[in-house]
Design an enzyme around this catalytic site. Structure first.
Site, mmCIF file in Angstrom:
data_model
loop_
_atom_site.group_PDB
_atom_site.id
_atom_site.type_symbol
_atom_site.label_atom_id
_atom_site.label_comp_id
_atom_site.label_asym_id
_atom_site.label_seq_id
_atom_site.Cartn_x
_atom_site.Cartn_y
_atom_site.Cartn_z
ATOM 1 N N CYS A 84 -16.322 1.514 0.369
ATOM 2 C CA CYS A 84 -15.151 0.702 0.733
ATOM 3 C C CYS A 84 -14.777 0.854 2.201
ATOM 4 C CB CYS A 84 -13.976 1.055 -0.167
ATOM 5 S SG CYS A 84 -13.390 2.755 0.016
ATOM 6 N N ARG A 93 -13.338 -8.751 1.910
ATOM 7 C CA ARG A 93 -11.910 -8.526 1.662
ATOM 8 C C ARG A 93 -11.121 -9.777 2.059
ATOM 9 N NH1 ARG A 93 -9.972 -3.354 1.493
ATOM 10 N NH2 ARG A 93 -8.071 -4.427 0.863
ATOM 11 N N GLN A 112 -10.119 -4.093 -3.307
ATOM 12 C CA GLN A 112 -11.449 -3.694 -2.835
ATOM 13 C C GLN A 112 -12.515 -4.084 -3.859
ATOM 14 O OE1 GLN A 112 -12.251 -2.010 0.237
ATOM 15 N NE2 GLN A 112 -14.234 -2.762 -0.417
ATOM 16 N N ARG A 170 0.886 -1.179 0.000
ATOM 17 C CA ARG A 170 0.000 0.000 0.000
ATOM 18 C C ARG A 170 0.910 1.211 0.000
ATOM 19 N NH1 ARG A 170 -5.360 1.353 3.470
ATOM 20 N NH2 ARG A 170 -6.115 -0.056 1.853
ATOM 21 N N ASP A 203 -17.196 7.119 -1.906
ATOM 22 C CA ASP A 203 -15.983 7.034 -1.078
ATOM 23 C C ASP A 203 -15.772 8.429 -0.476
ATOM 24 O OD1 ASP A 203 -13.552 6.219 0.020
ATOM 25 O OD2 ASP A 203 -12.473 6.178 -1.878
ATOM 26 N N HIS A 206 -7.357 0.723 -6.430
ATOM 27 C CA HIS A 206 -7.556 -0.123 -5.246
ATOM 28 C C HIS A 206 -8.242 -1.419 -5.704
ATOM 29 C CE1 HIS A 206 -7.782 -1.379 -1.228
ATOM 30 N NE2 HIS A 206 -8.704 -0.568 -0.745
HETATM 31 N N1 NVA Z 1 -9.931 6.621 -1.539
HETATM 32 C C1 NVA Z 1 -9.579 6.196 -0.202
HETATM 33 C C2 NVA Z 1 -9.804 4.730 -0.043
HETATM 34 C C3 NVA Z 1 -9.488 4.188 1.320
HETATM 35 C C4 NVA Z 1 -9.665 2.718 1.436
HETATM 36 C C5 NVA Z 1 -8.136 6.562 0.077
HETATM 37 O O1 NVA Z 1 -7.297 6.375 -0.813
HETATM 38 O O2 NVA Z 1 -7.847 7.047 1.156
HETATM 39 N N1 CP Z 2 -11.233 -0.230 2.382
HETATM 40 C C1 CP Z 2 -9.960 -0.282 2.843
HETATM 41 O O1 CP Z 2 -9.011 -0.542 2.084
HETATM 42 O O2 CP Z 2 -9.832 -0.045 4.170
HETATM 43 P P1 CP Z 2 -8.482 0.170 5.000
HETATM 44 O O3 CP Z 2 -7.908 1.483 4.605
HETATM 45 O O4 CP Z 2 -8.918 0.107 6.430
HETATM 46 O O5 CP Z 2 -7.524 -0.955 4.660
#
Ligand code: NVA
Ligand code: CP
Length: 304
Positions: free
Chosen positions: A259, A288, A134, A104, A219, A131
């Site tokens: 998500c 997930r 997800q 990540r 989101d 992502h």
């Molecule tokens: N768009 C959000 C998704 C988090 C799971 C982010 O990147 O923070």
């Molecule tokens: N939806 C998701 O990826 O959540 P986290 O940021 O908690 O991993």
């Protein structure tokens, strides 16, 4: 055999994606019945996190443990990556010691560079651009509640962000219509929208996007790394909240997904998020675990 990575949904064919979704559904049933084979015995997953996480970390780590393997949590603060060791060097070192890696991070190029130098499969656990894990859980959730998503209509409301980009890839791969409503200036990548062709409709009107949709999703307005824009975005995204009133324009049996984490009464009303006759966010989060187990089984099998 070439190593298979999962950096975006497009790394797998439609047939392979459907195979992963079906396998996730079977793995979930096996988990619930207490009959799980330790298929990851002796396998190690390295988990590199340069951003926060609850769902992704817990689902990957628990998934590996439940199937007999191990997972190592590597935060950039505690590794040499955080002190500037090149990603290419980190990839060559880490991938000689583990069987599979998830990352990540911020820029998508970073994960591409890691994958280029990795001897083992690399999974995108979120970048600024995509992502895909997800989306596996989201499609699994739709299939479980309503059957195949092919030919259906999905509405994306809000920021043209990493999740939106992965929804575009999903529309292309799984064959559904995606209506995207974003405020001006917050549209998804135009090249990706063009790739979507007739499958993708872009508008600034949430009501038009939601019309007759089978699934509505959103989101946060400000993603990780955009915290300083939160106040500005709250103003720019006014009118882009998904709530019961907006859902009235969707199909009568439409579902709501997010998500998570969610900001109640910003991108989604608290009432809608908690309305389990429409909102399937908790199933989505649970999936997930199952979808990523299925993904790792696929990647390890396909790369060995
Ligand atoms: N768009 C959000 C998704 C988090 C799971 C982010 O990147 O923070
Ligand atoms: N939806 C998701 O990826 O959540 P986290 O940021 O908690 O991993």
């Amino acid at each position: 055999m070439a190593i298979r990575h999962f950096l975006t949904l497009r790394d797998l064919t439609t047939q392979e994606l459907n195979q992963v979704i079906q396998s996730a559904i079977e793995i979930k049933a096996a988990y619930r019945d207490g009959r799980q084979d330790p298929v990851f015995k002796g396998k190690v997953l390295a988990m590199i996190f340069e951003k926060s996480s609850t769902r992704t970390r817990v689902s990957f780590e628990a998934g590996m443990a439940q199937l007999g393997g191990d997972a190592i949590f590597l935060s950039s603060n505690d590794t040499q990556l955080g002190r500037g060791e090149p990603i290419e060097d980190s990839a060559r070192v880490i991938s000689r010691m583990v069987d599979i890696v998830m990352i990540r991070t911020f820029g998508h190029d970073k994960i591409e560079r890691f994958a280029k130098y990795s001897k083992v499969p690399v999974i995108n656990a979120l970048t600024d651009q995509y992502h895909p894990c997800q989306l596996l859980a989201d499609i699994q959730t739709y299939v479980e509640h309503r059957g195949s998503i092919e030919g259906k209509t999905v509405a994306w409301i809000g920021d043209g962000n990493n999740m939106c980009h992965s929804w575009i890839n999903a529309a292309i791969a799984f064959g559904f219509k995606l209506n995207i409503a974003c405020p001006e200036g917050y549209e998804p990548n135009s090249g990706l929208v063009n790739e979507g062709g007739a499958a993708v409709m872009l508008t600034t009107d949430p009501v038009a996007a939601v019309k007759d949709a089978d699934l509505v999703t959103t989101d946060v307005f400000a993603s990780m790394g955009q915290e300083d824009q939160q106040q500005d975005r709250l103003a720019k995204f006014s009118g882009f909240q998904v709530n019961h009133q907006l859902m009235e324009n969707a199909a009568s049996d439409a579902l709501f997904m997010h998500c998570l984490p969610a900001h109640r009464n910003e991108e989604v009303s608290a009432e809608l998020l908690e309305d389990e006759s429409i909102s399937v966010v908790w199933d989505e989060a649970e999936n997930r675990l199952h979808a990523q187990k299925a993904l790792m089984v696929f990647l390890l099998g396909a790369s060995s």
